[in-house]
Scaffold this active site. Sequence first.
Site, mmCIF file in Angstrom:
data_model
loop_
_atom_site.group_PDB
_atom_site.id
_atom_site.type_symbol
_atom_site.label_atom_id
_atom_site.label_comp_id
_atom_site.label_asym_id
_atom_site.label_seq_id
_atom_site.Cartn_x
_atom_site.Cartn_y
_atom_site.Cartn_z
ATOM 1 N N THR A 156 13.211 14.957 11.015
ATOM 2 C CA THR A 156 13.599 14.743 11.489
ATOM 3 C C THR A 156 13.549 13.793 12.788
ATOM 4 O OG1 THR A 156 15.083 15.799 10.029
ATOM 5 C CG2 THR A 156 16.291 14.648 11.772
ATOM 6 N N HIS B 213 -14.117 -16.919 10.821
ATOM 7 C CA HIS B 213 -13.264 -16.158 10.413
ATOM 8 C C HIS B 213 -13.190 -16.854 8.337
ATOM 9 C CE1 HIS B 213 -11.519 -12.763 12.288
ATOM 10 N NE2 HIS B 213 -13.282 -12.930 13.195
#
Length: 530
Positions: free
Chosen positions: A178, A303
């Site tokens: 919590t 890339h």
Amino acid sequence: MKKIQIFDSTLRDGAQGEGISYSVQDKLNIVRSLDELGVSFIEAGNPGSNPKDMEFFQEAKKLRLQNSKLVAFGSTRRKDVSCAEDANLQSLLSAETDVVCIFGKTWDFQVTEILHATLEENLEMISDTVAYLKEKGKKVIFDAEHFFTGFHENADYAIKSLEAAKNGGADCLVLCETKGGAMPLECFNATKNVVEKFAGVSIGIHTHNDSGCAVANSLLAVEAGATHVQGVLLGFGERTGNANLSTIIADLQLKSGYSCIPEENLKNLTPICKRVAEITNIALNPGMPFVGSSAFAHKAGMHIDAVIKNPFAYEHITPESVGNERVFLMSEVAGRSMIIEKVQKFDKTITKSSPVVQEIVKRVKDLEHDGYQFEGADASFEILVRKSIGKYQPFFNLHYYKTSGEFPRFADDQSAFAQVKLDVEGNAVITAGEGDGPVNALDIALRKALVEFYPSVSQIKLTDYKVRVLDGKSATASRVRVLIESSDGLGRWATMGVASDVIEASYIALVDSFEYKLIKDLERKFAKIL
């Protein structure tokens, strides 16, 4: 493949996030979306907490869900009050859901200092409440609030709290982190301990993200034996948010061999996340794993070149598997492979060695030096490419525009005027507009001038408008970058303008937006003819 129950709390725990407010219709639409995705449970609120939730549960009775069970949420009975007399429990029953989720205290500090009950009284409240709801024919999920803190401080009492819920007949015991402060190994070890002690009982996990570990804690709890995972689809919620279910579902189902939602529904993950973000009135975080617009976005030239040859070089999954798409971002570092990928959409004959490619690269670098950033404005980049390769013809030309403002305002939504003179298909057109600021007035005047010739301009809606100061040293004389996002109901696109005058920068972005829409309309028209 081992089944993991996914319990979504967007409408209860998520709704506690700052700035989140749902209407009853919003909640119904999110329930439909989550059911379409195929989560096991949808926690929809506490019917006893406010009139809106009570109204929602009445309307929700009319829904015909295909995959999900609706869940009403509440607490254990109050101290010194029987279950039959507890107003919150009676409201919970009035929701008429087959499944209820009850939270109870498992940390002794919370029991004595916050609830002001004895430890034994709290155990009785848990077992009584679960047993009462089971007698009413409900499937009961018990949320063990503050379990991990309680287990750390007083493990014996935390376990007794779970035993009380089990003895009452709980169908699932959910360990709630919590406060959001536990570390992954702490969650793993505590969950493993509980799974071993409660053999044969379904164990769940509910984590918060205060330490940035909500997803990791949930995944490790599953590795420790949990078979029920609670969270919020997009991770928002109180404080720093809840466990992000969109990430957890993809990680478990694509990478860890678990089944969370129907296999065929996984490709709907990104579209449904976008829909829930839209209903919630928030921007979906571009960097969110799997479903963000940048999750499969490539910018660096090396890339991009590698991904074009084989996406496996830099992508851990295929974007299509989660309903997302690959994006090549245009920038000064993108290189020729990126240019070719874009240009060949318009002209298949252009190759890396074509002179025009180097011209476009130089033009992009020059413009980015001036403040443009095409990775966020793909429509403006497309127009730039079309101009470079001769696949562009303007739909109109500007003679002039004028804007003026007035303060104090003469009306709530009208504080500025704009006048434009355009040449449209050989016609000189002069129009004026009043608006909420000079950019709005200019937008209105442009639409008035164009709509007679191009009616589809009326379909364009500006969905976002951003201004970025590029050179703070120049103070009010700084150059600015304006980004406009637009939609016509069929698609979305972004355009950009840069100038030392925010009106000029806005005009540049507006023109690109209108022209991009008109270009796409022509392409659709020709595609139908062919």
